[in-house]
Design a protein around this motif. Structure first.
Motif, PDB file in Angstrom:
ATOM      1  N   LYS A 161      -2.776  84.324   8.124  1.00  0.00           N
ATOM      2  CA  LYS A 161      -2.921  82.872   8.213  1.00  0.00           C
ATOM      3  C   LYS A 161      -3.839  82.580   9.390  1.00  0.00           C
ATOM      4  O   LYS A 161      -3.684  83.199  10.449  1.00  0.00           O
ATOM      5  N   GLU A 202      -1.217  78.679  12.863  1.00  0.00           N
ATOM      6  CA  GLU A 202       0.146  78.182  12.730  1.00  0.00           C
ATOM      7  C   GLU A 202       0.333  77.201  13.867  1.00  0.00           C
ATOM      8  O   GLU A 202       0.292  77.590  15.042  1.00  0.00           O
ATOM      9  N   ASN A 226       2.599  74.513  15.644  1.00  0.00           N
ATOM     10  CA  ASN A 226       3.904  73.901  15.872  1.00  0.00           C
ATOM     11  C   ASN A 226       3.807  73.151  17.162  1.00  0.00           C
ATOM     12  O   ASN A 226       4.092  73.690  18.220  1.00  0.00           O
TER      13      ASN A 226
END
Ligand code: PRX
Length: 627
Positions: free
Chosen positions: A59, A62, A64
């Motif tokens: 990926k 990410e 967050n």
């Protein structure tokens, strides 16, 4: 800081030469920028594929809030890309660095030789018990050895923490202690203005009583012989090592290095960068912003002790297989011709320096430059503080002969790579850093996060993450979070800026209590703490004042202990204390003895009031003032 310097507005645009635009690594800024924002992950995915990975990422990002992971699951080693891969690409015998000390002693090292040196140091560190994740502090002057030590750490997955060799005992000790370094690598001395500055004694004193420091490896420059507890000679240690060292396969998000930088309060923060994102971002900005070509000779005048040295002397530049010039010592010693002689002698094509150096040279007029053939130059870079249009124009005219492009690169220790700059194929505006780099969304907002209209001063913030952003502050996660919760939804840079109708950003300086002295970032509180270490001082407050060459100069207001009378001698002893605790760069230029300092009712010193009074500005809101 706001109002510190009146920036002359230059409306004119300067256009890059046609050949440069045609041959540029990126020709159409607008188109690529729009694409990079529309599909940021796709953009960085493509860039990352230009480098070598042992395993590709699952990926790209990410996110967050406020924690980002880039190239998740990817496996690589930055030194593989900086060295092994360059050799695979046929650059084994290409010069990696030409190094010059102040005595003009030259040493050249090829990519092949550098790989060998790095492997030997890496094996030596292993012999000393250094493992992946261990911290190694590096307190060395600009040199091939210093670069090789950084790379050696990265090769085996140890986390380096380079400490600028201009820092003194207190600053070094704090950084070693905070990182809990297992090994310290240093040199016997550095040369500055013809003087030998003893680094080894500082290193010894700074590590006294620190049991976790197991070894002090010393680059014994003059082969004087190093003896003492924990001391070990670098070259005798590496002599017995094999010239091969397999790279440690690193996760993209494994730590690469810690670099301490000043904040508004407290001790310096250990900014942590990780392998994958930092590698991709520094590689790509180097390639595009400096428009690197196979035959370039690149000269960055920074020190490896700062982020510019990390990203744009070492990692980003080597990852492009570029040849660099690296120097130790002062720009104007033995005379102001030093850099220009090198540019002529080696045919430097890219020069990356700081406004403070440009302004220092400017004081000597422009005639002296005529003695040198600077026609090899193609790109001129500036970094570290706002460049005033006068200095920009001088750089453009006299150094660049009106045929070079200037890239005014705005970025920070925390950002890892260039964030705002014009790229070489794009029109420039003197005094304005320019446009956001690919994938970067820069905004100017008020304290509530509302975007301000053009030509209005506000806080410079960044929306959404980028690959080389800091991941945390070593041991202080709450300080990391502060970057992202000062103005909700944005990374808070701490800088003031404005943008014009065409979207060019102008950086005005810091909005907080961080000083920028000759491009060096220093916290007011750090200087205050150093001043009060002098036994005759009771209290102190420090402010920055505008300085025509250094950008800012340091002024300290000092309350002496009872019974101590102000005198020249006391002043000198205070300066000496700061020199010993922090280093020469933090010594106040001015000291004023006072009876009282403006404070809030809760006892906090109001530096803002001191600055306003000192500079004859409006006092502003004084309702919280105690007295
Ligand atoms: O105030 C900005 C200034 O330097 C600060 C970052 O300092 P440091 O982390 O030490 O990194 C310096 C080298 C990247 C910024 O918050 N600064 C840096 N570059 C520029 C600049 N100010 C104006 N123009 C620049 N090009």
């Amino acid at each position: 800081m706001e109002g510190d310097r009146v920036l002359l507005e230059v409306k004119e645009k300067y256009f890059p030469p046609k050949e440069l635009v045609e041959g540029a690594n990126v020709k159409d800024y607008e188109k690529l920028y729009a694409e990079s924002i529309r599909d940021r992950e796709g953009f960085w995915d493509k860039v990352a594929k230009e480098l070598h990975w042992f395993k590709e990422w699952d990926k790209v990002l990410e996110w967050n809030y406020p924690h980002a992971k880039w190239f998740v699951g990817g496996k690589t080693n930055i030194t593989y890309n900086c060295l092994d891969r360059q050799i695979e690409l046929g650059r084994k015998n290409k010069i990696a660095y030409i190094y010059l000390d102040e005595r003009d002693r030259e040493r050249k090292i090829t990519y092949g030789e550098l790989l060998e040196l790095v492997c030997k140091i890496a094996n030596a560190l292993k012999e000393l018990g250094v493992k992946k994740g261990d911290r190694v502090s590096i307190y060395m002057p600009n040199s091939i050895e210093a670069v090789a030590c950084m790379l050696a750490c990265a090769r085996i997955g140890a986390i380096h923490s380079v400490v600028f060799a201009g820092f003194s005992e207190g600053a070094l000790r704090m950084r070693i202690e905070d990182a809990k370094a297992k090994v310290l690598i240093t040199a016997t001395y550095t040369l500055r203005r013809g003087k030998k500055i003893d680094l080894l004694s500082v290193a010894k004193k700074a590590t006294q009583g620190l049991d976790f420091v197991e070894r002090i490896v010393v680059w014994d420059r003059d082969r004087e012989g190093v003896k003492g507890e924990k001391l070990i000679d670098l070259y005798s240690l590496i002599e017995r090592q094999k010239p091969h060292c397999e790279v440690e396969v690193m996760d993209s998000e494994d730590p690469l290095f810690i670099l301490y930088t000043s904040g508004t309060t407290g001790k310096p923060k250990g900014v942590l960068h990780t392998v994958g994102g930092y590698m991709v971002n520094t590689y790509y900005t180097s390639k595009v912003v400096f428009d690197l070509k196979e035959n370039d000779l690149y000269f960055c005048t920074a020190d490896i002790g700062w982020i510019t040295g990390h990203s744009y002397i070492v990692y980003g530049i080597l990852a492009n297989g570029t040849s660099s010039l690296i120097v130790e010592g002062a720009p104007n010693y033995p005379d102001v011709g030093r850099w220009w002689r090198y540019i002529q002698r080696y045919r430097v094509s890219i020069l990356y320096t700081a406004p403070t150096a440009i302004r220092m040279f400017m004081r000597h007029g422009s005639e002296f430059l005529k003695e040198y053939d600077l026609s090899s130059l193609r790109i001129l870079g500036t970094v570290g503080e706002p460049i005033n249009p006068e200095a920009w124009l001088w750089y453009y005219k006299y150094v660049g002969g009106q045929r070079c492009v200037i890239v005014d690169t705005w970025w920070q220790t925390e950002t890892g790579s260039h964030m705002i700059t014009t790229i070489p194929s794009y029109p420039m505006k003197p005094g304005k850093a320019g446009k956001p780099f690919f994938g970067i969304e820069a905004k100017v907002v008020d304290k509530d996060g509302k975007e301000v209209p053009p030509n209005t001063v506000g806080f410079l913030v960044i929306k959404s993450p980028w690959p080389s952003m800091l991941r945390t502050c070593w041991g202080e996660p709450q300080r990391y979070e502060k970057y992202w919760n000062t103005i909700k939804g944005y990374y808070f840079t701490g800088d003031l800026a404005s943008y014009d109708e065409e979207g060019y950003f102008m950086i005005l300086g810091r909005s907080d209590d961080v000083l920028n002295v000759a491009g060096h970032r220093i916290g007011t509180m750090e200087v205050e703490s150093a001043v009060v270490e002098n036994e005759r001082v009771a209290e102190c407050a420090v402010i920055g004042k505008p300085d025509p060459v250094k950008g800012q100069r340091i002024k300290a207001f000092v309350i002496l202990k009872e019974g101590v009378k102000p005198s020249k001698e006391v002043e000198e002893s205070i300066k000496q204390t700061v020199r010993e605790v922090l280093g020469p760069i933090a010594v106040p230029d001015e000291i004023e003895f006072v009876e009282k300092l403006p404070k809030t009712r809760s006892g906090k010193i109001m530096r803002r009031i001191l600055r306003a009074k000192e500079l004859g500005l409006e006092l502003g809101d004084t309702s919280t003032l105690e007295d």
